[in-house]
Design an enzyme around this catalytic site. Sequence first.
Site, PDB file in Angstrom:
ATOM      1  N   ASP A 531       0.862  -1.188   0.000  1.00  0.00           N
ATOM      2  CA  ASP A 531       0.000   0.000   0.000  1.00  0.00           C
ATOM      3  C   ASP A 531       0.894   1.232   0.000  1.00  0.00           C
ATOM      4  OD1 ASP A 531      -1.717   2.132   0.554  1.00  0.00           O
ATOM      5  OD2 ASP A 531      -2.991   0.946   1.880  1.00  0.00           O
ATOM      6  N   LYS A 557      -3.712  12.372  -0.915  1.00  0.00           N
ATOM      7  CA  LYS A 557      -2.833  12.841   0.157  1.00  0.00           C
ATOM      8  C   LYS A 557      -1.754  13.747  -0.439  1.00  0.00           C
ATOM      9  CE  LYS A 557      -3.751   8.593   2.774  1.00  0.00           C
ATOM     10  NZ  LYS A 557      -4.716   9.139   3.736  1.00  0.00           N
ATOM     11  N   ARG A 707       0.259  13.702  14.326  1.00  0.00           N
ATOM     12  CA  ARG A 707       1.049  13.636  13.091  1.00  0.00           C
ATOM     13  C   ARG A 707       1.193  15.035  12.495  1.00  0.00           C
ATOM     14  NH1 ARG A 707      -1.332   9.158   9.137  1.00  0.00           N
ATOM     15  NH2 ARG A 707      -2.978  10.724   9.040  1.00  0.00           N
TER      16      ARG A 707
END
Length: 747
Positions: A531, A557, A707
């Site tokens: 992935d 993303k 994050r």
Amino acid sequence: MKYRKLGKTGQKVSVIGIGTWQFGGEWGKDFSQREVDAMIGRGKELGINLIDTAECYGDHLSEELVGGATSRERDQWVIATKFGHKFSGHASRVQLWTADEIKKQLEDSLKALRTDYIDVYQFHSGSDDSFQQDDVWTMLDKQVQAGKIRHLGISIGSNDNLLQTENASRVNAEVIQVVYNRIDRKPEERVFPSCEQQNLGVLARVPLASGFLSGKYKPGTVFSGQDVRANRAQETVQAQLKQVEEIARAEVPEGVDMAQWALAWCLMHPAVTSVIPGCKSVEQVEFNAKAADLDMVSSSHPRVGVLEWGVKGVAGFRTDVNGKDWQALRERALTLDASDPLRSMRDRFYLPQGIYLDGNSLGLLSVDAEQAVLGVLETWKHSGIDGWSSEPDPWFSMAESCAKGVATLIGAKPSEVAVTGSTTSNLHHLLATLHKPRAGKRRVLIDALNFPTDVYAIKAHVANQGGDPERDLVWVDSRDGHLSIDDLLTQMRDDVGLAFFSSVLYQSGQRLPIAPIAARARSQGILLGVDLSHSIGAMPHALHDDQVDFAVWCHYKYLSAGPGAVAGLFIHERHHAVPPAFPGWWGSDKTRQFDMAPSFARAKGAGAFQQGTPHMLSLAGLAGVLPLFLDIGIDRIREKSLALTDLLMEGLEQLGALYPELQIGTPRAAEARGGHVALLHPHADRIAKALKEHGVTPDFRPPNIVRLAPVALYTQFADLVTTLEVLDRILRERLYEAHDAGRNVIA
């Protein structure tokens, strides 16, 4: 020209506007309609779309000249004017502040401007008593409802008028106009923080300090005649001219014109939307417009902390913590930003207010993606069904065109890539096609840190193949939030038939070395899937050469293709003879697809794994942004990404020494990390909320991870230092305690 949103009006205005006080005849010159037409016409050619005027620049004279120049193309302009005064001679005004007087002024301004509406109608330097007349604002609201005014604003007389600024939202004003320039910085203290908190557009008037910052005037200059500067105290004038001389020597870069620098300087402040310098000639319009070309100016508001006037918290508070240590890191960050070969890319993206560090969850919209999506809509609007074949970008082949570009980014052959489906549906499809459990090799190897949707799909696949997920799954456990590569390779035993991992772990940001994993898989006869969702667009891959069997990923993303954008899959060419388990008509050979035959004539390679008709509005964003990545090159993107995370981790190590509960969850070695950095803290959920409250957008992953994902194309190094300063204060003052524990519904 560059453009910014004018606060909550939503209107996009040029960062350089045209101020028109001079058209009223009080600056030593009278202007003809022909002269004004030429200046405003040239401004339009240069991309300027904002004009500021007033009822008392002459007796509606400036408005009349502006109206004469803009009426034929009224919809191309954002026109701001004002109310509250009547011209009664040179430098003389009569105050008109009743609701009836202002309503008449509005009608007179509409007539002078030759328009049915005014974009921004501004309270013009009135007293606080005049401002606090509810009947005036009630009348103005009715004019907004009637369509004569689109937005209300306040042009504050004193550039420290906090009462009027703080009450802007109460009276439905959406714009503040204020005197602001390098030698008059008072608004930074109170007015600008209030504007940022209310999301007000800010127009900076007198950005050249009445021409003092043009560099034309030296100490000793005396203004005379009809020039309004002649009315000022000479001591003040001479002191300012001396200050300007020192600014020119100490601050203006060599080779940069001082006036253009002064305009750009104003635009560096995060509150300022546009500057509105005056002009007396076409040449001056051209000269002012060039200020937008300086690297100092961005298309969206620069993030706080990059500014020369000091570090300000992104929600209006001063950080000023550990100033000396952070200053050294900031100076290095500014040097890196100044020399960054990708710095101009930031202007291609729409940046939210504050600092955006969530690009590993959703990348930001680029101008390129926006134009591509709008292009599909335009084609649909004008061509209907012919959009599938209309040149130069026929919809029919858009997925294949995107696949070629994506193949370059992941080190694959174009025939090995398809842009289709979603990450999860593609994984289901490839598992069903390629993995056929056989006796002695029924076990499936995955890691305990894998992304949940991948785990769900693999468990379902094992069950659908007659296996037992509890028995047949082999887990590579984590000891410290990371995976041991030795553990992973050791677990690739003889009874394993399939292994599936992420190239970058979504929580910690650890990067797995795909080449040795793939080599081990081949030697053991194990089918290997990967992935790439948290790595594609941030770093190079070599899927073909590493002989990975298959891979899946999303494009929304780091690649910034848009929320829920069409995903992608890779299938190595050695598997191309295997027919797809779930065929669909879009996987047909393109030359035969519209034969509509009952038998499936599949495309060669990965294209056969397409199923239904592509979602064109979802695919268009990828088609628009891909050329940006291909032109830059993924190696250069990775180089900057590593430099960004290097700087961030260096600062976090300093914070970790101050706050032992704060730990870094991402490997320090460059080859072992992806594009984001994970922070570990017992109160990570609350810290993430506090960061967002103060203008830094991170994300939270349970149980204890914040994050931070800087993106090479739009994150500045200085953004990261500001983030560190904000985080420092949050930890030092325990500001996170103001927030409830636990994640939001969307973390």
